[in-house]
Design a protein around this motif. Structure first.
Motif, PDB file in Angstrom:
ATOM      1  N   SER B  16       0.862  -1.196   0.000  1.00  0.00           N
ATOM      2  CA  SER B  16       0.000   0.000   0.000  1.00  0.00           C
ATOM      3  C   SER B  16       0.888   1.233   0.000  1.00  0.00           C
ATOM      4  O   SER B  16       2.020   1.206   0.489  1.00  0.00           O
ATOM      5  CB  SER B  16      -0.900  -0.023   1.241  1.00  0.00           C
ATOM      6  OG  SER B  16      -0.211   0.512   2.344  1.00  0.00           O
ATOM      7  N   ARG B  18       1.159   5.397  -2.252  1.00  0.00           N
ATOM      8  CA  ARG B  18       0.518   6.389  -3.123  1.00  0.00           C
ATOM      9  C   ARG B  18       1.224   6.410  -4.468  1.00  0.00           C
ATOM     10  O   ARG B  18       2.426   6.139  -4.545  1.00  0.00           O
ATOM     11  CB  ARG B  18       0.588   7.778  -2.484  1.00  0.00           C
ATOM     12  CG  ARG B  18      -0.286   7.794  -1.232  1.00  0.00           C
ATOM     13  CD  ARG B  18      -0.305   9.025  -0.484  1.00  0.00           C
ATOM     14  NE  ARG B  18       0.928   9.783  -0.476  1.00  0.00           N
ATOM     15  CZ  ARG B  18       2.012   9.441   0.201  1.00  0.00           C
ATOM     16  NH1 ARG B  18       2.023   8.335   0.886  1.00  0.00           N
ATOM     17  NH2 ARG B  18       3.073  10.207   0.182  1.00  0.00           N
ATOM     18  N   LEU B  19       0.463   6.664  -5.499  1.00  0.00           N
ATOM     19  CA  LEU B  19       1.085   6.692  -6.826  1.00  0.00           C
ATOM     20  C   LEU B  19       0.660   7.970  -7.557  1.00  0.00           C
ATOM     21  O   LEU B  19      -0.402   8.535  -7.291  1.00  0.00           O
ATOM     22  CB  LEU B  19       0.686   5.459  -7.637  1.00  0.00           C
ATOM     23  CG  LEU B  19      -0.771   5.203  -7.981  1.00  0.00           C
ATOM     24  CD1 LEU B  19      -1.206   5.975  -9.263  1.00  0.00           C
ATOM     25  CD2 LEU B  19      -1.010   3.717  -8.226  1.00  0.00           C
ATOM     26  N   ALA B  20       1.551   8.446  -8.430  1.00  0.00           N
ATOM     27  CA  ALA B  20       1.235   9.605  -9.283  1.00  0.00           C
ATOM     28  C   ALA B  20       1.623   9.209 -10.701  1.00  0.00           C
ATOM     29  O   ALA B  20       2.749   8.769 -10.941  1.00  0.00           O
ATOM     30  CB  ALA B  20       2.033  10.822  -8.827  1.00  0.00           C
ATOM     31  N   LEU B  21       0.674   9.295 -11.635  1.00  0.00           N
ATOM     32  CA  LEU B  21       0.928   8.945 -13.038  1.00  0.00           C
ATOM     33  C   LEU B  21       0.796  10.218 -13.859  1.00  0.00           C
ATOM     34  O   LEU B  21      -0.202  10.933 -13.739  1.00  0.00           O
ATOM     35  CB  LEU B  21      -0.107   7.910 -13.501  1.00  0.00           C
ATOM     36  CG  LEU B  21      -0.093   7.553 -14.990  1.00  0.00           C
ATOM     37  CD1 LEU B  21       1.188   6.798 -15.344  1.00  0.00           C
ATOM     38  CD2 LEU B  21      -1.318   6.707 -15.351  1.00  0.00           C
ATOM     39  N   THR B  22       1.813  10.550 -14.658  1.00  0.00           N
ATOM     40  CA  THR B  22       1.739  11.721 -15.543  1.00  0.00           C
ATOM     41  C   THR B  22       2.012  11.270 -16.967  1.00  0.00           C
ATOM     42  O   THR B  22       3.006  10.577 -17.211  1.00  0.00           O
ATOM     43  CB  THR B  22       2.800  12.769 -15.121  1.00  0.00           C
ATOM     44  OG1 THR B  22       2.666  12.986 -13.727  1.00  0.00           O
ATOM     45  CG2 THR B  22       2.602  14.074 -15.856  1.00  0.00           C
ATOM     46  N   SER B  32      -3.409  11.063  -9.505  1.00  0.00           N
ATOM     47  CA  SER B  32      -2.684  10.602  -8.300  1.00  0.00           C
ATOM     48  C   SER B  32      -3.685  10.049  -7.314  1.00  0.00           C
ATOM     49  O   SER B  32      -4.833  10.502  -7.258  1.00  0.00           O
ATOM     50  CB  SER B  32      -1.888  11.755  -7.698  1.00  0.00           C
ATOM     51  OG  SER B  32      -2.657  12.430  -6.744  1.00  0.00           O
ATOM     52  N   PHE B  35      -2.936   3.796  -3.161  1.00  0.00           N
ATOM     53  CA  PHE B  35      -3.211   2.485  -3.782  1.00  0.00           C
ATOM     54  C   PHE B  35      -3.014   1.362  -2.781  1.00  0.00           C
ATOM     55  O   PHE B  35      -2.265   1.479  -1.815  1.00  0.00           O
ATOM     56  CB  PHE B  35      -2.320   2.254  -5.012  1.00  0.00           C
ATOM     57  CG  PHE B  35      -0.881   1.916  -4.695  1.00  0.00           C
ATOM     58  CD1 PHE B  35       0.084   2.920  -4.622  1.00  0.00           C
ATOM     59  CD2 PHE B  35      -0.480   0.607  -4.457  1.00  0.00           C
ATOM     60  CE1 PHE B  35       1.392   2.625  -4.313  1.00  0.00           C
ATOM     61  CE2 PHE B  35       0.842   0.300  -4.152  1.00  0.00           C
ATOM     62  CZ  PHE B  35       1.778   1.312  -4.075  1.00  0.00           C
ATOM     63  N   GLU B  36      -3.755   0.285  -3.021  1.00  0.00           N
ATOM     64  CA  GLU B  36      -3.535  -0.991  -2.325  1.00  0.00           C
ATOM     65  C   GLU B  36      -3.483  -2.056  -3.407  1.00  0.00           C
ATOM     66  O   GLU B  36      -4.390  -2.115  -4.244  1.00  0.00           O
ATOM     67  CB  GLU B  36      -4.695  -1.292  -1.358  1.00  0.00           C
ATOM     68  CG  GLU B  36      -4.616  -0.533  -0.060  1.00  0.00           C
ATOM     69  CD  GLU B  36      -5.677  -0.972   0.944  1.00  0.00           C
ATOM     70  OE1 GLU B  36      -6.449  -1.915   0.628  1.00  0.00           O
ATOM     71  OE2 GLU B  36      -5.746  -0.370   2.022  1.00  0.00           O
ATOM     72  N   ARG B 122      10.607   4.236  -2.451  1.00  0.00           N
ATOM     73  CA  ARG B 122      10.344   5.131  -3.587  1.00  0.00           C
ATOM     74  C   ARG B 122      10.769   4.450  -4.874  1.00  0.00           C
ATOM     75  O   ARG B 122      11.875   3.901  -4.940  1.00  0.00           O
ATOM     76  CB  ARG B 122      11.176   6.418  -3.461  1.00  0.00           C
ATOM     77  CG  ARG B 122      10.756   7.286  -2.305  1.00  0.00           C
ATOM     78  CD  ARG B 122      10.852   8.718  -2.524  1.00  0.00           C
ATOM     79  NE  ARG B 122      10.350   9.584  -1.492  1.00  0.00           N
ATOM     80  CZ  ARG B 122       9.869   9.275  -0.301  1.00  0.00           C
ATOM     81  NH1 ARG B 122       9.824   8.028   0.088  1.00  0.00           N
ATOM     82  NH2 ARG B 122       9.427  10.160   0.548  1.00  0.00           N
ATOM     83  N   ARG B 137       5.204   7.598 -10.496  1.00  0.00           N
ATOM     84  CA  ARG B 137       5.973   7.757  -9.243  1.00  0.00           C
ATOM     85  C   ARG B 137       5.250   6.984  -8.154  1.00  0.00           C
ATOM     86  O   ARG B 137       4.032   7.130  -7.977  1.00  0.00           O
ATOM     87  CB  ARG B 137       6.082   9.228  -8.849  1.00  0.00           C
ATOM     88  CG  ARG B 137       6.921  10.050  -9.811  1.00  0.00           C
ATOM     89  CD  ARG B 137       7.401  11.349  -9.178  1.00  0.00           C
ATOM     90  NE  ARG B 137       6.361  12.303  -8.886  1.00  0.00           N
ATOM     91  CZ  ARG B 137       5.961  13.252  -9.729  1.00  0.00           C
ATOM     92  NH1 ARG B 137       6.506  13.322 -10.937  1.00  0.00           N
ATOM     93  NH2 ARG B 137       5.028  14.114  -9.394  1.00  0.00           N
ATOM     94  N   LEU B 138       5.977   6.148  -7.415  1.00  0.00           N
ATOM     95  CA  LEU B 138       5.373   5.321  -6.362  1.00  0.00           C
ATOM     96  C   LEU B 138       6.042   5.643  -5.028  1.00  0.00           C
ATOM     97  O   LEU B 138       7.263   5.759  -4.948  1.00  0.00           O
ATOM     98  CB  LEU B 138       5.624   3.835  -6.661  1.00  0.00           C
ATOM     99  CG  LEU B 138       5.008   3.267  -7.932  1.00  0.00           C
ATOM    100  CD1 LEU B 138       5.681   1.948  -8.303  1.00  0.00           C
ATOM    101  CD2 LEU B 138       3.520   3.031  -7.722  1.00  0.00           C
ATOM    102  N   VAL B 139       5.220   5.813  -3.994  1.00  0.00           N
ATOM    103  CA  VAL B 139       5.735   5.969  -2.627  1.00  0.00           C
ATOM    104  C   VAL B 139       5.006   4.914  -1.802  1.00  0.00           C
ATOM    105  O   VAL B 139       3.780   4.848  -1.846  1.00  0.00           O
ATOM    106  CB  VAL B 139       5.411   7.385  -2.097  1.00  0.00           C
ATOM    107  CG1 VAL B 139       5.766   7.504  -0.633  1.00  0.00           C
ATOM    108  CG2 VAL B 139       6.125   8.440  -2.919  1.00  0.00           C
TER     109      VAL B 139
END
Lengths: 192, 142
Positions: B16, B18-22, B32, B35-36, B122, B137-139
């Motif tokens: 689990s 957070r993700l941001a897709l650009t 953004s 996510f799980e 990250r 980007r995944l955190v």
């Protein structure tokens, strides 16, 4: 009852600062022993009508600011800012319940409001979202001795989010810049 | 943190974060969410949530196909790529996600992932082709 507390709260509490803890529990999946839950916490401030700030500090830094026109969401780790028109984003979200206008009439356009049964030492309001998009299943607002204490949100897929407020300071003078947001240099700004 | 992260057994796992897709299209599209990710590349579930914890979308897939649930709306597609393209404007390399999150290189056509900061939770993946280029980007909690 809860509905009277909500009316008094909307009328009398013009601004406030508090800390909050949020526990999000997703329904148990087969093969999982217990339901998974995630806890986060931070500071909450609002100024009627329509301005508020949720500042998450743990476990990650995230800031949500409603400045009256725009709802800003800044994720520090992702270095990304999402900006949405406030009335599109807020319509039937729980934040609208706390920081919206000064009377119940405004709220009852987005929610069917009725007094819920007293429990856990609190008076409750059940707010049924009128939007039929199925995003939100139910929202409950809990008042302890007339003070906003808990917000319970269940979404369309049964994910339950409970926001509990503490160290409540009502009608404090909150500096206006707390409700302004300037995207930091280099952050990726999105306007969906 | 308070909840101990369950030891991800080889076949099914849970991640689990957070993700941001650009997507660098004209105009650029960005997305953004929290996510799980559960299960495995062959069959599993990806749930996308808003900061206040409400579910924005839930994607289930298996060899039989993929399903996207948003509120009351249910969309079915024969493949996961087609489904995630509806969601984020470009297919999300979900199968490769499992590998990247475990710090292993995983191939996803056109994508390459920078796993150098994996231990800090990250990962940044970039898709060079097909155009337009995209960045994910995944955190997450390692």
């Amino acid at each position: 009852d809860g509905l009277q507390d909500l009316e008094t709260f909307l009328r009398e509490v013009k601004s406030a600062q508090a800390s909050f803890t949020q526990v999000v529990t997703s329904p148990k999946r087969e093969g999982e022993a217990t339901a998974r839950s995630k806890t986060s916490s931070g500071r909450f401030e609002f100024q009627r009508p329509g301005r508020f700030r949720f500042e998450y500090t743990k476990p990650f830094e995230q800031t949500i600011v409603a400045d009256g026109q725009t709802l800003w969401l800044y994720d520090v780790d992702l270095n990304q800012v999402t900006a949405r028109k406030q009335q599109d984003a807020l319509g039937s979200t729980p934040a609208a319940l706390i920081a919206s206008g000064t009377d119940i009439k405004g709220l009852s356009e987005a929610f069917d409001l009725k007094a819920g049964a007293a429990r856990d030492g609190m008076e409750w309001v059940d707010a049924q979202p009128k939007a039929k998009d199925g995003q939100l299943q139910s929202v409950k607002v809990g008042f302890r001795q007339g003070q906003l204490a808990v917000l319970e949100i269940v979404d369309g897929l049964g994910q339950r989010s409970v926001l509990s407020f503490a160290q409540w300071q009502g009608n404090v003078a909150v500096k206006p810049e707390r409700f302004r947001f300037q995207p930091p240099a280099g952050a990726d700004v999105i306007r969906p | 943190c308070a909840t101990s992260r369950p030891k991800a057994s080889k076949d099914t796992s849970f991640w689990s974060g957070r993700l941001a897709l650009t997507v660098h299209s004209e105009p650029p599209q960005s997305y953004s969410a929290g996510f799980e990710l559960r299960g495995a590349p062959a069959a599993g579930e990806l749930q996308l949530t808003s900061p206040l914890g409400t579910v924005l979308a839930s994607v289930h897939w298996s060899p039989q196909g993929a399903e996207l649930r948003q509120g009351v709306q249910l969309t079915r597609r024969p493949s996961l790529d087609e489904l995630t393209a509806d969601l984020g404007g470009t297919p999300l390399p979900v199968a490769a996600l499992f590998g990247w999150l475990q710090g292993q290189t995983a191939d996803a056509s056109g994508w390459n992932a920078d796993l150098s900061r994996h231990s800090e939770g990250r990962v940044v993946a970039r898709r060079l082709q097909p155009l337009p280029t995209a960045e994910l980007r995944l955190v997450f909690q390692p």
